[in-house]
Every structure is written in C-alpha cells, then in structure tokens.
Design a protein around this motif. Structure first.
Motif, PDB file in Angstrom:
ATOM      1  N   PHE A  62       0.836  -1.207   0.000  1.00 20.52           N
ATOM      2  CA  PHE A  62       0.000   0.000   0.000  1.00 20.52           C
ATOM      3  C   PHE A  62       0.868   1.253   0.000  1.00 20.52           C
ATOM      4  O   PHE A  62       2.002   1.244   0.496  1.00 20.52           O
ATOM      5  CB  PHE A  62      -0.944  -0.003   1.198  1.00 20.52           C
ATOM      6  N   SER A  63       0.289   2.307  -0.556  1.00 21.35           N
ATOM      7  CA  SER A  63       1.058   3.544  -0.635  1.00 21.35           C
ATOM      8  C   SER A  63       0.346   4.616   0.188  1.00 21.35           C
ATOM      9  O   SER A  63      -0.875   4.568   0.368  1.00 21.35           O
ATOM     10  CB  SER A  63       1.154   3.960  -2.108  1.00 21.35           C
ATOM     11  N   SER A  64       1.115   5.536   0.695  1.00 19.60           N
ATOM     12  CA  SER A  64       0.526   6.604   1.499  1.00 19.60           C
ATOM     13  C   SER A  64      -0.348   7.520   0.657  1.00 19.60           C
ATOM     14  O   SER A  64      -1.201   8.219   1.188  1.00 19.60           O
ATOM     15  CB  SER A  64       1.632   7.439   2.132  1.00 19.60           C
ATOM     16  N   HIS A  65      -0.134   7.517  -0.661  1.00 17.03           N
ATOM     17  CA  HIS A  65      -0.849   8.485  -1.497  1.00 17.03           C
ATOM     18  C   HIS A  65      -2.337   8.178  -1.609  1.00 17.03           C
ATOM     19  O   HIS A  65      -3.173   9.024  -1.408  1.00 17.03           O
ATOM     20  CB  HIS A  65      -0.225   8.553  -2.885  1.00 17.03           C
ATOM     21  N   LEU A  66      -2.627   6.925  -1.922  1.00 18.02           N
ATOM     22  CA  LEU A  66      -4.034   6.598  -2.130  1.00 18.02           C
ATOM     23  C   LEU A  66      -4.519   5.730  -0.982  1.00 18.02           C
ATOM     24  O   LEU A  66      -4.967   4.616  -1.187  1.00 18.02           O
ATOM     25  CB  LEU A  66      -4.188   5.842  -3.447  1.00 18.02           C
ATOM     26  N   PHE A  67      -4.397   6.222   0.219  1.00 19.28           N
ATOM     27  CA  PHE A  67      -4.777   5.411   1.365  1.00 19.28           C
ATOM     28  C   PHE A  67      -6.117   5.877   1.913  1.00 19.28           C
ATOM     29  O   PHE A  67      -6.228   6.932   2.521  1.00 19.28           O
ATOM     30  CB  PHE A  67      -3.690   5.456   2.435  1.00 19.28           C
TER      31      PHE A  67
END
Ligand code: ADP
Ligand code: ASP
Ligand code: MG
Length: 437
Positions: A101-106
């Motif tokens: 998972f990425s912090s951008h699309l969380f």
C-alpha cells in the motif's frame, strides 16, 4: 453443531495455537472462529495510521517488526520442513500485500484490507498446523458469507444461506475454521465488525445456523461481577440471562463485544464463556433462564461517552418535542444510550461523535445546548423488577461522594445506570463493589 471462538490471547503464540487442539474435539462437528494473534490488530491499526498520515517509513518499520514476530512464531509452530515452508510463504504473501500500500491513495478501504490480515493469517496458520499433525479441517472464508448492510447491520438471511451452502459443499468435514471480525459491506468491500468483533462473528454464525451452543474461549474464567482490570477480588458468575449479559456487554464488560449477545438471544442459542488457560473451569453460561432473583449480578463501565443537554422552555407541556429531538439523531445515524428528562430539559448520551457538530447545530433550533465530554456510564445489572426495593438507594449511597451527572432507573428490570466524569470511574467501580457485594 457447536461454535468455538478463540480470542487473541488464546492464539497468542505457537504454544497456545498448538494447545487449542486439547480443547477441540475433531470428531465433533464444529466451527472454530479465530481472532488474530494477540497484539496483531493493534499493530495493523498503527500501520494503517502511519500510511494514512503519510509516514511510509514508520509504516515500513512497523510492518518489518510484525513480520519478524510471525517468522519466530512459524519457526516454533511447525515441526516439518514442509510446514515451515507453507507457513513462511503464507506470512510473506500477507506482509507483501500490507507493504504494497502507498501513502498516497490510502482510504478507509485500504485500511480495512490491512485490518483483515490478522484473522486471515491466524486461521490459515491453524489450518496448516492441523494438516501437519494429520487432522482434517476445512477453512471457511468469512468474506464469502459474513455480510453487513448499508447500516452496518448483519444480513442474517444472507449469512445463513451462504454458510449452509458452504457447509453442504463440505458435508464430509467435521472441523471448520473461519475468521472472526472480518466481513464484507454492502459495496462488497472488505470490512469488519469493529474491535473485539470475533465474538460477534461467533454469535452471528451460531444464531444463523441454529447451533447447539456458542463457546467464547478467552483468558478469564467467565463474566466477572466487576471489571477485573480495575477492581480486586472479582468473581465469575455461573449463569446469566441474555438480557443481563447484553446489558453488561453493551455497557463495557470487555469480555464480550457490545452487540454479540443479541443474535444468540434472538435465536435462543446458549453462550458459554470459557477460559483457555483453565479449560475445566465452569465459566459462565448465558441462556434464556440464567437470571437470578433479587440480587445484584455485576457492574460494568463504558468510557468515551458524550452527554448532551437541551434546555428549552418550549418543551413545557408540548408534545412532539422528543420526537423532533430524536429525529436529529436518527438523521445522523447516531445511537442514544441514556436519556433523562425534566419538564424543560432533556439530557442524553452518545458514544459516536462523528456528527456531533452537525447534531449540536440542529439541536440549537430547539433551545440552548450544553455538551460534556469524557463521561463514563456505570451500569449495575441485577434483578431490579417492580416488586423489588432498596437497590437504587444502595447504588446511590455507594457513589454519594462522587458527582453524578445522570441516573437511569426503571428503563428495564435489570439495569441501573449512572453517568459520571471518567476521572471518577475507578473510585465508583471500587466503591460500588465494596457496598454491593
Ligand atoms: P479476547 O482477546 O479473548 O477476545 P478480551 O481481552 O477481548 O479477550 O476479553 C477478555 C478480557 O476482558 C479479560 O481479560 C478481562 O480483563 C476483561 N474484562 C473486562 N470486564 C470483564 C468482566 N466483567 N468479566 C470478565 N472479564 C472482563
Ligand atoms: N482481532 C480483532 C480485534 O483485536 C477482533 C477480535 O479480537 O475480536 O479487535
Ligand atoms: Mg475480545
């Protein structure tokens, strides 16, 4: 068919996972519901918070630490190379997923996927362990049958039909294993039944398929007569009625998820609370006939309560006023726990404050609104029916040195509740315990 739910400490390490086999009888047809390994869901919450806060490094460090704990667990759990290999592949798969998972699309969607990994791991590990020791079991994916609707209410008919279908497909199996806590929501996304939700899973399963009994295995010998984390010298209660247990669970007895008694009660399936560390202890049986006459049963406390007082002279001799107040809470899907009224004011409590600003604004149309945060409901459960007397005065006498904000008595035959500031909770619980037992 029996349902056996094991909580986080009951699967807390390799030794505990192996010891479950001493409790489970593989000849008997049963569904075993497992929580995540103790501490895992808290770690997954932390990881999610780090992602949501844009702190990918912190998320990675927490992921690595938890991954390491599972590597150690696997090393201890499996005796064969094949077991070790399967365990390792499983853990790597789940931790790679979490790390992807990425912090951008969380969003909350990603968060719920992460929170689901604990139960997915514990159940598969147990299934692999049973396979290694030559015991046949079948994994039932909770995400294929446990479903909630748009109001987060369980879809009992769907759960029953899908579960029965899955059981029918594996009619040659006795021992089924499934995940507590996790479910799908009305959009089909992965969701959960809130913290502590594995009890609720067990109750929903037991209720929907009409099980003989639901067993909740945990780290204590049943429901105690007060919170053992706060009060010394508490004792287990042998029998409780569904109503008594539901009040205690709803008002804070952590041993049971707040909603977990209702499905069992609705379908009249007895619930037994048992101790994994002491399997011979009788525990607590919750059933239709469990009530005791003329006694105080137990005391519980629920924190995180907000009290709202609406003062309005328009309420005087008016009708329809309460309806309009309640409609505000209904619009914001915010449940009310306690209510007290006078001719010109109404006080009520909520524990969900997501829409509090909106609610406060709308209530402002009726009169002045006053909000108190950091409140605790103390709930005393017992037989307080119409033919009893003296209990209210004993309860109030025990807290006479503490400021009490609200009192509710007579709403049901088995509950006296009080609202006070959380800072007085410990003293109130201890004083009530000393005076009532
Ligand atoms: P699990 O992980 O098995 O679901 P929980 O931690 O959720 O276990 O619930 C068990 C804990 O509940 C006990 O260890 C105990 O500290 C706490 N607890 C709080 N109130 C009560 C009560 N009235 N009776 C028994 N246990 C209680
Ligand atoms: N693992 C979940 C939690 O920690 C569900 C449960 O244990 O009942 O809240
Ligand atoms: Mg629990």
């Amino acid at each position: 068919m029996k349902i056996l739910k094991f909580g986080g400490t009951s699967v807390g390490n390799a030794g505990r996972i192996k010891a479950l086999f001493n409790i489970i009888n593989p000849q008997e047809r049963q569904i075993v519901v497992l929580s995540a390994v103790a501490g895992t869901t808290n770690s997954l919450v932390e990881i999610s918070q780090a992602f949501a806060g844009g702190d990918k490094d912190k998320a990675s460090a927490s992921i690595e630490m938890l991954h390491g704990q599972y590597d150690a667990l696997i090393a201890e759990l499996f005796a064969t190379d094949e077991g070790q290999q399967n365990g390792k592949e499983l853990i790597d798969y789940h931790f790679n997923l979490i790390a992807s998972f990425s912090s951008h699309l969380f969003t909350p969607i990603e968060e719920k996927i992460i929170l689901a990994q604990g139960e997915l791991i514990s159940t598969t590990l147990f299934h692999f362990y049973l396979t290694e020791i030559g015991v046949r079991s079948k994994l039932l994916p909770a995400l294929d049958f446990m479903k909630i609707d748009e109001d987060n209410e369980p879809k009992i008919d769907f759960i029953r039909d899908s579960l029965n279908e899955l059981l029918l497909q594996s009619s040659d199996h006795n021992l089924f294993i499934t995940q507590g806590y996790i479910c799908r929501n009305s959009f089909g996304e992965i969701d959960n039944l809130r913290r502590g939700g594995s009890d609720y899973t067990a109750s929903l399963i037991g209720a929907s398929i009409g099980a003989d009994e639901i067993q909740i295995w945990t780290d204590i010998d049943g429901m105690h007569n007060n919170d053992p984390r706060i009060v010394k010298g508490t004792n287990p209660i042998a029998n409780l009625s569904f109503d008594e247990a539901a009040e205690l669970a709803y008002f804070g007895a952590k041993i049971l998820h707040p909603q977990s008694v209702f499905p069992a009660q609705r379908f009249n399936v007895p619930v037994r609370l048992l101790n994994t560390m002491e399997p011979q202890a009788p525990g607590t049986l919750i059933s239709k006939s469990g009530a005791a006459k003329g006694v105080v049963r137990s005391i519980a406390a629920k924190d995180g309560i907000t009290a709202i007082r609406i003062h309005s002279s328009r309420m005087l001799l008016a009708y329809g006023f309460l309806r309009r107040v309640f409609e505000v809470f209904e619009r914001y899907k915010t449940p009310i726990d306690m209510i007290t009224t006078s001719e010109v004011a109404i006080s009520l409590t909520i524990d969900e404050t997501k829409y509090l600003p909106e609610i406060e604004k709308e209530l402002g149309d009726f009169g002045s609104v006053h909000i108190d945060r950091d409140q605790t409901i103390i709930c005393v459960v017992g037989d307080f029916g119409l033919d009893t007397h003296g209990y209210a005065s004993r309860v109030l006498d025990a807290v006479k040195h503490i400021p009490v904000r609200m009192i509710s008595y007579g709403g049901s035959n088995y509950n006296i509740s009080m609202l006070l500031q959380t800072e007085y909770k410990v003293e109130a619980l201890r004083s009530l315990h000393n005076r009532l037992f």
